[in-house]
Design a protein around this motif. Structure first.
Motif, PDB file in Angstrom:
ATOM      1  N   ALA A  98      10.323  -0.498   8.101  1.00 57.00           N
ATOM      2  CA  ALA A  98      10.742  -1.198   6.890  1.00 57.00           C
ATOM      3  C   ALA A  98       9.610  -1.047   5.881  1.00 57.00           C
ATOM      4  CB  ALA A  98      11.004  -2.665   7.175  1.00 57.00           C
ATOM      5  N   GLU A  99       9.930  -1.178   4.599  1.00 58.46           N
ATOM      6  CA  GLU A  99       8.912  -1.101   3.551  1.00 58.46           C
ATOM      7  C   GLU A  99       8.842  -2.416   2.811  1.00 58.46           C
ATOM      8  OE1 GLU A  99       8.200   2.585   1.194  1.00 58.46           O
ATOM      9  OE2 GLU A  99      10.185   3.091   1.989  1.00 58.46           O
ATOM     10  N   VAL A 100       7.628  -2.799   2.448  1.00 59.14           N
ATOM     11  CA  VAL A 100       7.410  -4.022   1.679  1.00 59.14           C
ATOM     12  C   VAL A 100       6.749  -3.644   0.364  1.00 59.14           C
ATOM     13  CG1 VAL A 100       6.356  -6.310   1.652  1.00 59.14           C
ATOM     14  CG2 VAL A 100       7.060  -5.299   3.830  1.00 59.14           C
ATOM     15  N   TYR A 101       7.331  -4.122  -0.738  1.00 56.43           N
ATOM     16  CA  TYR A 101       6.788  -3.894  -2.078  1.00 56.43           C
ATOM     17  C   TYR A 101       6.202  -5.196  -2.592  1.00 56.43           C
ATOM     18  CZ  TYR A 101       9.080   0.603  -1.953  1.00 56.43           C
ATOM     19  OH  TYR A 101       9.444   1.872  -1.604  1.00 56.43           O
ATOM     20  N   PHE A 102       5.002  -5.114  -3.170  1.00 56.56           N
ATOM     21  CA  PHE A 102       4.270  -6.305  -3.601  1.00 56.56           C
ATOM     22  C   PHE A 102       4.050  -6.329  -5.105  1.00 56.56           C
ATOM     23  CE2 PHE A 102       2.941  -5.533   0.762  1.00 56.56           C
ATOM     24  CZ  PHE A 102       3.001  -6.802   1.323  1.00 56.56           C
ATOM     25  N   HIS A 103       4.068  -7.549  -5.671  1.00 60.99           N
ATOM     26  CA  HIS A 103       3.558  -7.779  -7.023  1.00 60.99           C
ATOM     27  C   HIS A 103       2.031  -7.737  -6.913  1.00 60.99           C
ATOM     28  CE1 HIS A 103       7.504  -9.039  -8.437  1.00 60.99           C
ATOM     29  NE2 HIS A 103       7.581  -9.939  -7.461  1.00 60.99           N
ATOM     30  N   GLU A 104       1.347  -7.857  -8.041  1.00 59.68           N
ATOM     31  CA  GLU A 104      -0.112  -7.961  -8.002  1.00 59.68           C
ATOM     32  C   GLU A 104      -0.492  -9.252  -7.260  1.00 59.68           C
ATOM     33  OE1 GLU A 104      -2.422  -5.804  -9.118  1.00 59.68           O
ATOM     34  OE2 GLU A 104      -0.904  -4.390  -9.827  1.00 59.68           O
ATOM     35  N   ILE A 105      -1.439  -9.142  -6.337  1.00 57.39           N
ATOM     36  CA  ILE A 105      -1.903 -10.304  -5.570  1.00 57.39           C
ATOM     37  C   ILE A 105      -3.273 -10.704  -6.124  1.00 57.39           C
ATOM     38  CG2 ILE A 105      -2.444 -11.227  -3.283  1.00 57.39           C
ATOM     39  CD1 ILE A 105      -0.725  -8.909  -2.106  1.00 57.39           C
ATOM     40  N   PRO A 106      -3.392 -11.909  -6.689  1.00 61.79           N
ATOM     41  CA  PRO A 106      -4.674 -12.328  -7.281  1.00 61.79           C
ATOM     42  C   PRO A 106      -5.796 -12.403  -6.245  1.00 61.79           C
ATOM     43  CG  PRO A 106      -2.887 -13.831  -7.896  1.00 61.79           C
ATOM     44  CD  PRO A 106      -2.354 -12.921  -6.833  1.00 61.79           C
ATOM     45  N   ASP A 107      -7.030 -12.134  -6.692  1.00 64.33           N
ATOM     46  CA  ASP A 107      -8.194 -12.157  -5.799  1.00 64.33           C
ATOM     47  C   ASP A 107      -8.351 -13.491  -5.087  1.00 64.33           C
ATOM     48  OD1 ASP A 107      -8.821  -9.546  -6.371  1.00 64.33           O
ATOM     49  OD2 ASP A 107     -10.376 -10.030  -7.842  1.00 64.33           O
ATOM     50  N   GLU A 108      -8.047 -14.603  -5.793  1.00 64.74           N
ATOM     51  CA  GLU A 108      -8.223 -15.919  -5.156  1.00 64.74           C
ATOM     52  C   GLU A 108      -7.230 -16.121  -4.012  1.00 64.74           C
ATOM     53  OE1 GLU A 108      -6.038 -16.628  -9.153  1.00 64.74           O
ATOM     54  OE2 GLU A 108      -7.749 -15.455  -8.439  1.00 64.74           O
TER      55      GLU A 108
ATOM     56  N   LEU B 154       3.996 -11.239   6.064  1.00 65.26           N
ATOM     57  CA  LEU B 154       5.044 -11.329   5.043  1.00 65.26           C
ATOM     58  C   LEU B 154       5.451 -12.770   4.791  1.00 65.26           C
ATOM     59  CD1 LEU B 154       7.332  -9.782   3.380  1.00 65.26           C
ATOM     60  CD2 LEU B 154       8.731 -10.151   5.400  1.00 65.26           C
ATOM     61  N   GLU B 155       5.632 -13.540   5.870  1.00 68.90           N
ATOM     62  CA  GLU B 155       6.188 -14.886   5.769  1.00 68.90           C
ATOM     63  C   GLU B 155       5.152 -15.961   5.457  1.00 68.90           C
ATOM     64  OE1 GLU B 155       5.169 -14.251  10.158  1.00 68.90           O
ATOM     65  OE2 GLU B 155       5.706 -13.044   8.434  1.00 68.90           O
ATOM     66  N   HIS B 156       3.893 -15.593   5.304  1.00 71.42           N
ATOM     67  CA  HIS B 156       2.845 -16.581   5.032  1.00 71.42           C
ATOM     68  C   HIS B 156       3.060 -17.215   3.657  1.00 71.42           C
ATOM     69  CE1 HIS B 156      -1.066 -18.393   4.391  1.00 71.42           C
ATOM     70  NE2 HIS B 156      -1.285 -18.244   5.685  1.00 71.42           N
ATOM     71  N   PRO B 157       2.938 -18.556   3.563  1.00 69.39           N
ATOM     72  CA  PRO B 157       3.196 -19.234   2.279  1.00 69.39           C
ATOM     73  C   PRO B 157       2.316 -18.761   1.121  1.00 69.39           C
ATOM     74  CG  PRO B 157       2.834 -20.842   4.056  1.00 69.39           C
ATOM     75  CD  PRO B 157       2.623 -19.485   4.642  1.00 69.39           C
ATOM     76  N   LEU B 158       1.119 -18.279   1.424  1.00 64.24           N
ATOM     77  CA  LEU B 158       0.243 -17.793   0.344  1.00 64.24           C
ATOM     78  C   LEU B 158       0.670 -16.420  -0.185  1.00 64.24           C
ATOM     79  CD1 LEU B 158      -3.303 -18.824   1.655  1.00 64.24           C
ATOM     80  CD2 LEU B 158      -2.087 -19.787  -0.311  1.00 64.24           C
ATOM     81  N   THR B 159       1.223 -15.578   0.700  1.00 65.02           N
ATOM     82  CA  THR B 159       1.557 -14.212   0.280  1.00 65.02           C
ATOM     83  C   THR B 159       3.025 -14.009  -0.060  1.00 65.02           C
ATOM     84  OG1 THR B 159       1.745 -13.561   2.607  1.00 65.02           O
ATOM     85  CG2 THR B 159      -0.354 -13.132   1.513  1.00 65.02           C
ATOM     86  N   LEU B 160       3.902 -14.819   0.518  1.00 63.43           N
ATOM     87  CA  LEU B 160       5.340 -14.652   0.286  1.00 63.43           C
ATOM     88  C   LEU B 160       5.716 -14.605  -1.204  1.00 63.43           C
ATOM     89  CD1 LEU B 160       8.043 -14.227   1.679  1.00 63.43           C
ATOM     90  CD2 LEU B 160       8.284 -16.710   1.849  1.00 63.43           C
ATOM     91  N   PRO B 161       5.100 -15.428  -2.068  1.00 63.37           N
ATOM     92  CA  PRO B 161       5.467 -15.356  -3.495  1.00 63.37           C
ATOM     93  C   PRO B 161       5.145 -14.009  -4.154  1.00 63.37           C
ATOM     94  CG  PRO B 161       4.264 -17.390  -3.023  1.00 63.37           C
ATOM     95  CD  PRO B 161       4.177 -16.535  -1.793  1.00 63.37           C
ATOM     96  N   PHE B 162       4.307 -13.206  -3.517  1.00 62.76           N
ATOM     97  CA  PHE B 162       3.913 -11.925  -4.104  1.00 62.76           C
ATOM     98  C   PHE B 162       4.677 -10.745  -3.517  1.00 62.76           C
ATOM     99  CE2 PHE B 162       0.492 -14.967  -4.548  1.00 62.76           C
ATOM    100  CZ  PHE B 162       0.353 -14.952  -5.934  1.00 62.76           C
ATOM    101  N   VAL B 163       5.656 -11.033  -2.653  1.00 63.12           N
ATOM    102  CA  VAL B 163       6.518  -9.989  -2.114  1.00 63.12           C
ATOM    103  C   VAL B 163       7.623  -9.728  -3.134  1.00 63.12           C
ATOM    104  CG1 VAL B 163       8.142  -9.367  -0.286  1.00 63.12           C
ATOM    105  CG2 VAL B 163       6.022 -10.572   0.283  1.00 63.12           C
ATOM    106  N   ASP B 164       7.690  -8.495  -3.608  1.00 62.28           N
ATOM    107  CA  ASP B 164       8.690  -8.109  -4.599  1.00 62.28           C
ATOM    108  C   ASP B 164      10.017  -7.768  -3.914  1.00 62.28           C
ATOM    109  OD1 ASP B 164       9.895  -7.346  -7.002  1.00 62.28           O
ATOM    110  OD2 ASP B 164       9.106  -5.306  -6.879  1.00 62.28           O
ATOM    111  N   ALA B 165       9.943  -6.942  -2.856  1.00 66.80           N
ATOM    112  CA  ALA B 165      11.159  -6.514  -2.170  1.00 66.80           C
ATOM    113  C   ALA B 165      10.824  -6.015  -0.773  1.00 66.80           C
ATOM    114  CB  ALA B 165      11.847  -5.399  -2.955  1.00 66.80           C
ATOM    115  N   VAL B 166      11.808  -6.134   0.117  1.00 74.81           N
ATOM    116  CA  VAL B 166      11.708  -5.565   1.459  1.00 74.81           C
ATOM    117  C   VAL B 166      12.866  -4.597   1.615  1.00 74.81           C
ATOM    118  CG1 VAL B 166      11.784  -6.024   3.940  1.00 74.81           C
ATOM    119  CG2 VAL B 166      10.631  -7.640   2.416  1.00 74.81           C
TER     120      VAL B 166
END
Length: 182
Positions: A117-127, A147-159
């Motif tokens: 599977a492929e995961v596409y990401f928005h920009e993930i801030p350094d913080e 993928l499912e982590h609450p800190l990173t999930l908002p930056f997932v654009d598409a799977v």
């Protein structure tokens, strides 16, 4: 322990042993309605090497690897490596290649396969990257990012492909291989 799974066509009781301590794999198998026992092998995964990610995951049998720009990425071994991995995904994409191996312990029949599977990401801030790394979970997952982590999930654009493949256990492939192994 062990469990039973009833299918529409027949009701054979069988026990499932999960050969992985992955929380995500346990969760996915439970979501599928299975009861199972966890028994893990104490192997050195870094000692098993293959060039192609598809070959590597089959060799590891219960593994998942991340591929970024043609390079296999397993669990990061340092904060620096984790930061490099995650910054590389930021605004880009990564592929996840996972395998499932089912062994019927009564007959010895083994059925295995891999899925990606492929995961596409928005920009993930350094913080956010720093927070994920400081939490420590990044060192327990292939590619250093859940993928499912609450800190990173908002930056997932598409799977592209199934989310459960990205998390470590393809439900469709697992069902298919269980039926084949029976």
């Amino acid at each position: 322990m062990g469990g039973q799974r009833k299918t529409a066509s027949r009701n054979p009781p069988f026990k499932i042993i999960l050969g992985s301590s992955s929380k995500a794999r346990k969760q996915i198998l439970a979501e599928m309605g299975f009861e199972f026992t966890v028994v893990t092998a104490d192997i050195d995964e870094k000692g098993i090497r293959r060039e192609k990610p598809e070959d590597l995951v089959i060799a590891l049998a219960d593994a998942k690897v991340v591929v970024h720009q043609g390079t296999i990425r397993e669990k990061p071994t340092s904060k620096e490596q984790a930061r490099e991995y995650i910054k590389g995904y930021s605004g880009g994409n990564a592929a996840v290649v996972g395998s499932v191996m089912v062994t019927n312990l009564k007959t010895g029949k083994r059925c295995g396969g891999w899925e990606s599977a492929e995961v596409y990401f928005h920009e993930i801030p350094d913080e956010v990257i720093d927070a994920v790394i400081d939490e420590g979970v990044t060192f327990n997952v292939a590619g250093g990012l859940m993928l499912e982590h609450p800190l990173t999930l908002p930056f997932v654009d598409a799977v592209v492909g199934s989310t459960d493949t990205v998390m470590g256990l393809s439900k469709a492939l697992t069902e298919k291989l269980l039926l084949e192994a029976l």
